[in-house]
Design a protein around this motif. Sequence first.
Motif, PDB file in Angstrom:
ATOM      1  N   LEU A   1       0.837  -1.199   0.000  1.00  0.00           N
ATOM      2  CA  LEU A   1       0.000   0.000   0.000  1.00  0.00           C
ATOM      3  C   LEU A   1       0.874   1.252   0.000  1.00  0.00           C
ATOM      4  O   LEU A   1       0.640   2.190  -0.774  1.00  0.00           O
ATOM      5  CB  LEU A   1      -0.909   0.000   1.234  1.00  0.00           C
ATOM      6  CG  LEU A   1      -1.739   1.257   1.465  1.00  0.00           C
ATOM      7  CD1 LEU A   1      -2.813   1.384   0.404  1.00  0.00           C
ATOM      8  CD2 LEU A   1      -2.376   1.261   2.839  1.00  0.00           C
ATOM      9  N   SER A   2       1.914   1.257   0.838  1.00  0.00           N
ATOM     10  CA  SER A   2       2.681   2.496   0.960  1.00  0.00           C
ATOM     11  C   SER A   2       3.485   2.773  -0.305  1.00  0.00           C
ATOM     12  O   SER A   2       3.560   3.921  -0.728  1.00  0.00           O
ATOM     13  CB  SER A   2       3.572   2.448   2.194  1.00  0.00           C
ATOM     14  OG  SER A   2       4.477   1.381   2.098  1.00  0.00           O
TER      15      SER A   2
ATOM     16  N   ILE B   1       2.702   1.819  -3.366  1.00  0.00           N
ATOM     17  CA  ILE B   1       1.773   2.179  -4.441  1.00  0.00           C
ATOM     18  C   ILE B   1       1.244   3.590  -4.215  1.00  0.00           C
ATOM     19  O   ILE B   1       1.074   4.372  -5.156  1.00  0.00           O
ATOM     20  CB  ILE B   1       0.642   1.137  -4.530  1.00  0.00           C
ATOM     21  CG1 ILE B   1       1.220  -0.175  -5.030  1.00  0.00           C
ATOM     22  CG2 ILE B   1      -0.452   1.607  -5.478  1.00  0.00           C
ATOM     23  CD1 ILE B   1       0.275  -1.318  -5.002  1.00  0.00           C
ATOM     24  N   LYS B   2       1.039   3.923  -2.958  1.00  0.00           N
ATOM     25  CA  LYS B   2       0.595   5.277  -2.640  1.00  0.00           C
ATOM     26  C   LYS B   2       1.638   6.294  -3.101  1.00  0.00           C
ATOM     27  O   LYS B   2       1.290   7.336  -3.682  1.00  0.00           O
ATOM     28  CB  LYS B   2       0.382   5.378  -1.124  1.00  0.00           C
ATOM     29  CG  LYS B   2      -0.459   6.518  -0.706  1.00  0.00           C
ATOM     30  CD  LYS B   2      -0.906   6.292   0.729  1.00  0.00           C
ATOM     31  CE  LYS B   2      -0.748   7.517   1.553  1.00  0.00           C
ATOM     32  NZ  LYS B   2       0.427   7.649   2.357  1.00  0.00           N
TER      33      LYS B   2
ATOM     34  N   VAL C   1       1.308   6.645  -6.855  1.00  0.00           N
ATOM     35  CA  VAL C   1       0.111   7.381  -7.269  1.00  0.00           C
ATOM     36  C   VAL C   1       0.293   8.875  -6.977  1.00  0.00           C
ATOM     37  O   VAL C   1      -0.170   9.729  -7.726  1.00  0.00           O
ATOM     38  CB  VAL C   1      -1.140   6.816  -6.554  1.00  0.00           C
ATOM     39  CG1 VAL C   1      -2.350   7.699  -6.812  1.00  0.00           C
ATOM     40  CG2 VAL C   1      -1.415   5.408  -7.031  1.00  0.00           C
ATOM     41  N   ASP C   2       1.015   9.158  -5.903  1.00  0.00           N
ATOM     42  CA  ASP C   2       1.246  10.547  -5.515  1.00  0.00           C
ATOM     43  C   ASP C   2       1.937  11.327  -6.632  1.00  0.00           C
ATOM     44  O   ASP C   2       1.681  12.520  -6.820  1.00  0.00           O
ATOM     45  CB  ASP C   2       2.085  10.578  -4.230  1.00  0.00           C
ATOM     46  CG  ASP C   2       2.042  11.931  -3.552  1.00  0.00           C
ATOM     47  OD1 ASP C   2       1.179  12.746  -3.948  1.00  0.00           O
ATOM     48  OD2 ASP C   2       2.856  12.171  -2.654  1.00  0.00           O
TER      49      ASP C   2
ATOM     50  N   TYR D   1       0.221   6.502 -12.710  1.00  0.00           N
ATOM     51  CA  TYR D   1      -0.872   5.544 -12.518  1.00  0.00           C
ATOM     52  C   TYR D   1      -0.615   4.221 -13.214  1.00  0.00           C
ATOM     53  O   TYR D   1      -0.925   3.157 -12.686  1.00  0.00           O
ATOM     54  CB  TYR D   1      -2.197   6.142 -13.003  1.00  0.00           C
ATOM     55  CG  TYR D   1      -2.522   7.446 -12.344  1.00  0.00           C
ATOM     56  CD1 TYR D   1      -2.653   7.532 -10.964  1.00  0.00           C
ATOM     57  CD2 TYR D   1      -2.651   8.607 -13.089  1.00  0.00           C
ATOM     58  CE1 TYR D   1      -2.917   8.726 -10.352  1.00  0.00           C
ATOM     59  CE2 TYR D   1      -2.929   9.814 -12.484  1.00  0.00           C
ATOM     60  CZ  TYR D   1      -3.056   9.876 -11.111  1.00  0.00           C
ATOM     61  OH  TYR D   1      -3.311  11.058 -10.498  1.00  0.00           O
TER      62      TYR D   1
ATOM     63  N   ALA E   1       1.382   2.009 -11.118  1.00  0.00           N
ATOM     64  CA  ALA E   1       0.613   1.461 -10.000  1.00  0.00           C
ATOM     65  C   ALA E   1      -0.244   0.294 -10.477  1.00  0.00           C
ATOM     66  O   ALA E   1      -0.357  -0.735  -9.799  1.00  0.00           O
ATOM     67  CB  ALA E   1      -0.260   2.548  -9.383  1.00  0.00           C
ATOM     68  N   ILE E   2      -0.846   0.444 -11.657  1.00  0.00           N
ATOM     69  CA  ILE E   2      -1.711  -0.624 -12.150  1.00  0.00           C
ATOM     70  C   ILE E   2      -0.890  -1.861 -12.511  1.00  0.00           C
ATOM     71  O   ILE E   2      -1.260  -2.994 -12.182  1.00  0.00           O
ATOM     72  CB  ILE E   2      -2.552  -0.111 -13.339  1.00  0.00           C
ATOM     73  CG1 ILE E   2      -3.553   0.913 -12.810  1.00  0.00           C
ATOM     74  CG2 ILE E   2      -3.262  -1.248 -14.037  1.00  0.00           C
ATOM     75  CD1 ILE E   2      -4.314   1.643 -13.873  1.00  0.00           C
TER      76      ILE E   2
ATOM     77  N   VAL F   1      -0.029  -3.643  -9.220  1.00  0.00           N
ATOM     78  CA  VAL F   1      -1.071  -4.466  -8.583  1.00  0.00           C
ATOM     79  C   VAL F   1      -1.387  -5.701  -9.422  1.00  0.00           C
ATOM     80  O   VAL F   1      -1.654  -6.779  -8.883  1.00  0.00           O
ATOM     81  CB  VAL F   1      -2.373  -3.675  -8.280  1.00  0.00           C
ATOM     82  CG1 VAL F   1      -2.113  -2.623  -7.240  1.00  0.00           C
ATOM     83  CG2 VAL F   1      -2.996  -3.086  -9.513  1.00  0.00           C
ATOM     84  N   MET F   2      -1.298  -5.571 -10.752  1.00  0.00           N
ATOM     85  CA  MET F   2      -1.549  -6.754 -11.574  1.00  0.00           C
ATOM     86  C   MET F   2      -0.470  -7.814 -11.342  1.00  0.00           C
ATOM     87  O   MET F   2      -0.741  -9.014 -11.305  1.00  0.00           O
ATOM     88  CB  MET F   2      -1.591  -6.355 -13.056  1.00  0.00           C
ATOM     89  CG  MET F   2      -2.863  -5.640 -13.449  1.00  0.00           C
ATOM     90  SD  MET F   2      -4.323  -6.670 -13.182  1.00  0.00           S
ATOM     91  CE  MET F   2      -5.074  -5.923 -11.788  1.00  0.00           C
TER      92      MET F   2
ATOM     93  N   SER G   1       1.127  -8.209  -8.603  1.00  0.00           N
ATOM     94  CA  SER G   1       0.956  -8.864  -7.310  1.00  0.00           C
ATOM     95  C   SER G   1      -0.202  -9.851  -7.377  1.00  0.00           C
ATOM     96  O   SER G   1      -0.257 -10.809  -6.603  1.00  0.00           O
ATOM     97  CB  SER G   1       0.798  -7.850  -6.180  1.00  0.00           C
ATOM     98  OG  SER G   1      -0.452  -7.279  -6.210  1.00  0.00           O
TER      99      SER G   1
ATOM    100  N   PHE H   1      -0.618   7.365   7.229  1.00  0.00           N
ATOM    101  CA  PHE H   1      -1.275   7.103   5.948  1.00  0.00           C
ATOM    102  C   PHE H   1      -2.654   7.762   5.879  1.00  0.00           C
ATOM    103  O   PHE H   1      -3.384   7.579   4.911  1.00  0.00           O
ATOM    104  CB  PHE H   1      -1.475   5.598   5.712  1.00  0.00           C
ATOM    105  CG  PHE H   1      -0.206   4.819   5.515  1.00  0.00           C
ATOM    106  CD1 PHE H   1       1.021   5.451   5.385  1.00  0.00           C
ATOM    107  CD2 PHE H   1      -0.235   3.438   5.439  1.00  0.00           C
ATOM    108  CE1 PHE H   1       2.192   4.732   5.207  1.00  0.00           C
ATOM    109  CE2 PHE H   1       0.922   2.713   5.261  1.00  0.00           C
ATOM    110  CZ  PHE H   1       2.132   3.363   5.149  1.00  0.00           C
TER     111      PHE H   1
ATOM    112  N   ILE I   1      -6.629   4.881  -3.539  1.00  0.00           N
ATOM    113  CA  ILE I   1      -5.461   5.730  -3.282  1.00  0.00           C
ATOM    114  C   ILE I   1      -5.570   7.025  -4.090  1.00  0.00           C
ATOM    115  O   ILE I   1      -5.233   8.107  -3.609  1.00  0.00           O
ATOM    116  CB  ILE I   1      -4.167   4.967  -3.607  1.00  0.00           C
ATOM    117  CG1 ILE I   1      -4.015   3.781  -2.667  1.00  0.00           C
ATOM    118  CG2 ILE I   1      -2.957   5.878  -3.470  1.00  0.00           C
ATOM    119  CD1 ILE I   1      -2.877   2.863  -3.012  1.00  0.00           C
TER     120      ILE I   1
ATOM    121  N   PHE J   1      -5.850  11.153  -2.479  1.00  0.00           N
ATOM    122  CA  PHE J   1      -5.189  12.427  -2.779  1.00  0.00           C
ATOM    123  C   PHE J   1      -6.204  13.496  -3.179  1.00  0.00           C
ATOM    124  O   PHE J   1      -6.037  14.667  -2.868  1.00  0.00           O
ATOM    125  CB  PHE J   1      -4.136  12.229  -3.868  1.00  0.00           C
ATOM    126  CG  PHE J   1      -2.921  11.488  -3.379  1.00  0.00           C
ATOM    127  CD1 PHE J   1      -2.040  12.086  -2.489  1.00  0.00           C
ATOM    128  CD2 PHE J   1      -2.673  10.184  -3.766  1.00  0.00           C
ATOM    129  CE1 PHE J   1      -0.931  11.416  -2.017  1.00  0.00           C
ATOM    130  CE2 PHE J   1      -1.572   9.503  -3.302  1.00  0.00           C
ATOM    131  CZ  PHE J   1      -0.694  10.111  -2.422  1.00  0.00           C
TER     132      PHE J   1
END
Lengths: 484, 498
Positions: free
Chosen positions: A395-396, A398-399, A402-403, A407, A410-411, A414-415, A417, B73, B183, B187
């Motif tokens: 999560l951290s 990927i966050k 995304v920040d 994107y 990120a996608i 997750v795919m 994983s 978080f 997520i 933001f």
Amino acid sequence: MNWADLNLMPALPEIFMIAAVLVILMLDLFISDAKRCITYGLTLLTIAICAGLQVYTYAPVPEHTFSGMFVNDALSALIKLCMYGATAVVLVYTRQYNETRGLFRGEFFTMSLFALLGMNMMVSASHFVSLYMGLELLSLSLYSLIALQRDSVKATEAAMKYFVLGALASGLLLYGISMIYGATGTMELAGVAKAIKSHNANGMLLVFGLVFIVAGLCFKLGTVPFHMWVPDVYQGSPTAVTLMVGAAPKLAAFVFVLRILVQGLDAMVDQWQGMLALVAVLSMAIGNVTAIAQTNLKRMLAYSTISHMGFLLLGLIAGTADGYASALFYAIVYVLMSMVSFGILLGLSRAGFECETLDDLKGLNGRNSWYAFLMLLTMFSMAGIPPLAGFYAKLSVIKAIVDIHLYWLAIVAVMMSLIGAFYYLRVVKNIYFDDAQDSSAIVMRADMKLVLSVNGLALLVLGVMPERLVVLCVEAMKHSLSAI
Amino acid sequence: MFTNQLSLVIWTPIVAGLLVLATGGDQRATLARWIAVAGALAGFLLSVPLYCGFDNLNGGMQFAENLPWIDSFGIRYSLGVDGISMLFVILNSFTTLMVVLAGWEVIQKRVAQYMAAFLIMSGLINGAFAALDAILFYVFFEGMLIPMYLIIGVWGGPRRVYASIKFFLYTLLGSLLMLVALIYLYFQAGKTFDIQAFQAIAKIPLHVQILLFIAFFLSFAVKVPMWPVHTWLPDAHVEAPTGGSMVLAAITLKIGAYGFLRFALPILPDAARELSTIMVVLSLVAVVYIGLVALVQSDMKKLVAYSSISHMGFVTLGLFMFTGSHLNQWAVEGALVQMVSHGFVSAGMFFCIGVMYDRVHSRNIADYGGVANKMPIFAAFMMLFAMANSGLPATSGFAGEFMVIMGAVQVNFWYAALAATTLIFGAAYTLWMYKRVIFGEVANSHVEEMSDVNKREFLVLAVLALAVLGMGLYPQAFVAKMHLAVNDLIAHVAQTKL
């Protein structure tokens, strides 16, 4: 160098450690095999004292010493404490395994300590020379640890492969460092950063240097396309050594990368971001897909490591303080997970039997439901399923990605994983759904059982309350990176 | 009753589950069973005050709890229920009690682990319904995969490995994309995972809304499951033990639909409106086509599984009945009634099949016939559930379907006409199966040896039957609770974010 001004305090744990290693090395010569546990105990004691000294010498503001070659900051303190813990746990896990295989020897202890010392150097270095020195001390100790089982063809082959490829990677790294030196005229990380920022350096030379350095770093992390050694070394080494290679050195390698890329070459973030993104995607893809095809558990975990390193890089790619902190969090959680998984393999192995294929885990729930549960926690944590620590690690990072609006990355992550989840599920399937092929009792030393339980439950506890560790990572990054 | 009622409802079953696990191997199985039933009963009793103490005139979140959890978080331990989620928390706690009773002596292998898995899952599901923080929701939502995976895989039928892995990966696929969407919203909402803050985001461009909607859709549509991502459900149902099927059908499917109305609809109203036609078409395909598929099944569990998909098609149909920018109130409330009702009816149907399976060890319709001669009490109960499943008036199955069709008529006649075919198909596949299994001459020696329900089975059947009848005769008991929450939802959806 003016000796009178030399402040040795920041390096106190390292100085103590090297003195202790030499004592253990000498002492071990005069001890019979039956009393080997004396040096084993001394090794653990050394680590404990070093950890104590580390806390004692903690400095919230980074302290430089040895003419700026060595730094003691919050980041190094946190990582070193984790590495002490990891190494001590590894020693506990490997004791029984080593005793039945004639590996419970002084060499194992001293090499482990030397490796730890090398890692400490890597983590605390603020100069290319000290970084390289630490790296070589770690690598040489690991090469010899792998080859410790002299009569094993597989182990010797693994050591040889690791040595040859490792030497090549070191060469690449040195070559890159020399170019950076040529462009900036300094080997000190802070100086390099300053020189690049002031635009006095030759850009072309810098970029070439960067490419070589990234290649060398990727090799040390074990990421695609420099990952070939990982599965062979993981499979070929005695499981005890695999655990040694797979745990603390990953932390050291991560900080090593962080020091060079973030503290030294921060201004070139645009260049290394792209390179690392490619490496990360390839690592996640090849690591996860190839792991599916493995029947050997150690090899599968090796590919899983490759994919985890890809995930870890995501935090670095973000190029933000939060991103670095998330990568640090990921690295620590990863080490916890890999220690449980290999710990279980070590515990299931016994004299004349190596637990290393997927089939060896069949029906573990019927044989011992507690170990089965610990392995279940580890596998779901690696797959990133809440409420386990691995989820927050994913999560951290990927966050962080995304920040910065990446994107697509990120996608992809997750795919990947999702693909990874398959082979972790298969391990759980073997443990819970299948019947045991081997119903012999599992004998584990009480101390190992205790540590393994704590280690495994830590994944669950961190999954329910990750806040403390996250804050530690964020604070460590904040204190250490503000110096640049 | 307590200030942290929701936490109690979530954590009591989980703690009970851990206690059950601590009893160890099968030599203490009886103890494990009794602790499990005590835990499930405590969980249910603790959930009852949620209904009694619920304020019908208050539209906001009730029984709210809000504590810092992972501050760095922006994740908070934030719980609360409105009139919609409250019903599902109770339904879930109730079903768990039924499931524990259903597995009482049927499960002989690793009893403690079986009971513990259900109790822990029950707590996690309650958490998913009560969570007001997106990551907290996600943790519960994903966490429940672990016990379900083990339930199908360890105590399931011959193809359990395939079914369990398929179930896990399918569900994970959807939820991982949702995680990225969450997520992103974090933001946008100013670094918070609070679901109500997500709903309050003032502006999201349409193309972004549509992408986010697709992410949510993949996650929840798999869970519902909607056609064409439904294929995991028949496999999972057929292989799962009776209790697993009951929980799957009664509760976990509802989380998908709940996700739509908690996340996708209020957070992304414009995308929901833009894509509502597609959602309606997919729902109607589920209602009609899957209804036909159910008709040709030879395996009873598969038949009921397909019937579940078809009924859930009704639910998603009801949730996407737009007139202009307004959702149709009848349809939404009908969908919710249908969800609760299907929880009772499908649990009853799967339990009936389980009762027969325990005696004959076959789920094939062809292996039965004339069961009524041997099990008259059972046949009467199953009659009721079969009628409810086909939507007979005075059973709970009727109320929901009727309300959705009423709503659909107001939106588009043809939607309603197609949806109404379910009343025919539903009756056809359910009653035809019932006829072949229950009526006629005793078909073979296995049926000849069947004995009627024992006290435990009678208890489960009677309680479920009361629920089905009660809800059919007085749906107002549920609708009154959800009324303001539905108004709130409709108001949210009517507000454009463009």
